[in-house]
Structure formats: C-alpha cells, structure tokens
Design a protein around this motif. Sequence first.
Motif, PDB file in Angstrom:
ATOM      1  N   ASP A  86      22.802 -23.399  20.468  1.00 58.16           N
ATOM      2  CA  ASP A  86      23.672 -22.536  21.259  1.00 58.16           C
ATOM      3  C   ASP A  86      22.884 -21.377  21.875  1.00 58.16           C
ATOM      4  OD1 ASP A  86      23.360 -20.507  19.369  1.00 58.16           O
ATOM      5  OD2 ASP A  86      25.379 -20.679  18.548  1.00 58.16           O
ATOM      6  N   HIS A  87      23.582 -20.532  22.620  1.00 56.25           N
ATOM      7  CA  HIS A  87      22.909 -19.476  23.380  1.00 56.25           C
ATOM      8  C   HIS A  87      22.347 -18.365  22.501  1.00 56.25           C
ATOM      9  CE1 HIS A  87      27.065 -18.024  22.921  1.00 56.25           C
ATOM     10  NE2 HIS A  87      26.543 -16.808  22.978  1.00 56.25           N
ATOM     11  N   THR A  88      22.644 -18.408  21.201  1.00 58.56           N
ATOM     12  CA  THR A  88      22.039 -17.438  20.276  1.00 58.56           C
ATOM     13  C   THR A  88      20.793 -18.024  19.604  1.00 58.56           C
ATOM     14  OG1 THR A  88      23.298 -18.131  18.313  1.00 58.56           O
ATOM     15  CG2 THR A  88      24.345 -16.527  19.805  1.00 58.56           C
ATOM     16  N   ARG A  90      20.939 -20.793  17.693  1.00 59.94           N
ATOM     17  CA  ARG A  90      21.361 -21.440  16.445  1.00 59.94           C
ATOM     18  C   ARG A  90      21.622 -22.924  16.680  1.00 59.94           C
ATOM     19  NH1 ARG A  90      26.591 -21.911  13.551  1.00 59.94           N
ATOM     20  NH2 ARG A  90      27.550 -21.238  15.510  1.00 59.94           N
ATOM     21  N   PRO A 150      18.000 -20.745  25.522  1.00 63.34           N
ATOM     22  CA  PRO A 150      19.103 -19.973  24.931  1.00 63.34           C
ATOM     23  C   PRO A 150      19.236 -18.586  25.543  1.00 63.34           C
ATOM     24  CG  PRO A 150      17.937 -21.149  23.210  1.00 63.34           C
ATOM     25  CD  PRO A 150      17.147 -21.352  24.469  1.00 63.34           C
ATOM     26  N   GLU A 151      18.102 -17.934  25.833  1.00 59.70           N
ATOM     27  CA  GLU A 151      18.154 -16.583  26.422  1.00 59.70           C
ATOM     28  C   GLU A 151      18.782 -16.613  27.812  1.00 59.70           C
ATOM     29  OE1 GLU A 151      15.232 -16.891  23.271  1.00 59.70           O
ATOM     30  OE2 GLU A 151      15.429 -18.022  25.158  1.00 59.70           O
ATOM     31  N   ALA A 154      22.487 -17.211  27.415  1.00 54.71           N
ATOM     32  CA  ALA A 154      23.197 -16.037  26.889  1.00 54.71           C
ATOM     33  C   ALA A 154      23.538 -15.062  28.008  1.00 54.71           C
ATOM     34  CB  ALA A 154      22.344 -15.351  25.819  1.00 54.71           C
ATOM     35  N   SER A 158      27.719 -14.856  29.565  1.00 53.61           N
ATOM     36  CA  SER A 158      28.356 -13.548  29.366  1.00 53.61           C
ATOM     37  C   SER A 158      29.007 -13.034  30.645  1.00 53.61           C
ATOM     38  CB  SER A 158      27.331 -12.526  28.867  1.00 53.61           C
ATOM     39  OG  SER A 158      26.359 -12.257  29.866  1.00 53.61           O
ATOM     40  N   VAL A 165      30.487 -20.170  25.082  1.00 55.90           N
ATOM     41  CA  VAL A 165      29.309 -20.644  24.358  1.00 55.90           C
ATOM     42  C   VAL A 165      28.449 -21.472  25.306  1.00 55.90           C
ATOM     43  CG1 VAL A 165      28.494 -22.104  22.455  1.00 55.90           C
ATOM     44  CG2 VAL A 165      30.540 -20.675  22.162  1.00 55.90           C
TER      45      VAL A 165
END
Length: 237
Positions: A86-88, A90, A150-151, A154, A158, A165
């Motif tokens: 995911d974008h964090t 994880r 992911p960065e 994110a 947003s 997600v």
Amino acid sequence: MDVRRRRAYLRPIMLNAVRILALLLILALGGLWASAWFGRAPGEGVAESFARRFAGLTGGEMPAPSAGGVQLPQGMALGGPFRMTDHTGRAVTEADFAGRFLLVYFGFTFCPDVCPTELGTIAAALDTLGEAGGRVTPVLVTIDPERDTPEALADYVSRFHPRMVGLTGTPDQVSAIARAYRVFYARVQRPEMTQYVMDHSSFIYLVGPDARVRTLFRPETTPEQIAQAVRGQMRGG
C-alpha cells in the motif's frame, strides 16, 4: 499413384493452406484490433472496444448496463486474493480489507485526464453516501509500478480522499491482480511525448466484503448512481 506418393504430394498443399488460413486469421484480428483502437468510445479501453466488436461479429452481447452499473454474465467472477504494497509501504492482501466494501479503480499517477476524473467520481460518491460512506474504502491500484512507488501514490491519493488507499507492487503482482479483475493495460510511447503513458480499461469496481466484484461502473457513471448501487449492495449484505 500409391499412398506414400499421394501423401508426399498433398503434404505441402495442406501446409500452405494452413499457413494461408493462419495469415488470414491474424490479419482479421489485427484489423479488428485497429478498428477497436480508432473507434473507441470516450473513456473506453481498447479491450472493451475489441470485445464489443468481437461480440457483434459472433452474435453475442456485451454485459448490459443496469441501474447498479454493468451486469456481470452469469457464472463470471472478478476479484479475489492478491498481494500488494500500500501507499504507506506496508504489504497487504485482500484479508486486510475483509468485511468492507471497496470502490476500486485501476490507473496511474501520470494519467492526464481519465484517472483523475474517475477518482474524483469515487470521492464524490462517498460524500453522497454520507455516514454510510465510512463503510466503503476507495482504492487506486496502479498499472504503472515502475513509476508509482508507495511515496508517489501517497501524495497522489491524498489529493482525492483522505481514506483512499493506493496499491502498487512488483510487475508480476500488478499483472496478477489485473488478471483477476480482467483489466487491460499496456505501455504506450507516443512520438509527441517524452514520457510514456499507459493505455488501460477504465471501470470502477464495487467489491463486496467477500473480496468479489459485485458490480462495475462504466466511465462517466455519476456519483449519485454509484452511491445508489452501493446502498443497494449494503442492504443485500
């Protein structure tokens, strides 16, 4: 002429016939693909356009639109297990979303027009749902993992919704989830552009708590129509 000589005589004729038939089939499919490419409806992916034309030639029909989106043919299942990041950063699987409804879109952060429009539609549908929208997770699955880290995801998700997600992964992981949802995508390098783009199908998928697609929405479906379909699925469990 004995049997052996007859076979030797007929063999090259049959091989040439097979080659000609194969060439005609390739040319026919190539022509149909070209027709699908240049004759796409606004927001329609090449795969959907090709399938629509092929269905017309064979006398079949594409899934018909309904009040809740596109009706899936009987026995057809989309979605299922996956492994992504995911974008964090994880590692996640479908189990991390168990028990929740999802609105899933396959796109990429460099997308100039269609992706932002459809992600905005998802965000507006959640707003239309009000409190019930809290039971729905909006998801962007990238089909461009080379650039969509992911960065990058994110920052991108947003801009559309605080709960959206972003999912990325290895090329094999992206390919696997795309196959599960029957998503078409292909890298395209246009002469007038320095950066490549991704051609892709453009459906929004409503996924149930069982990780299976309940319905899907064509491009330009309104937020109100999506919200209505989600409410109906929630009532059905």
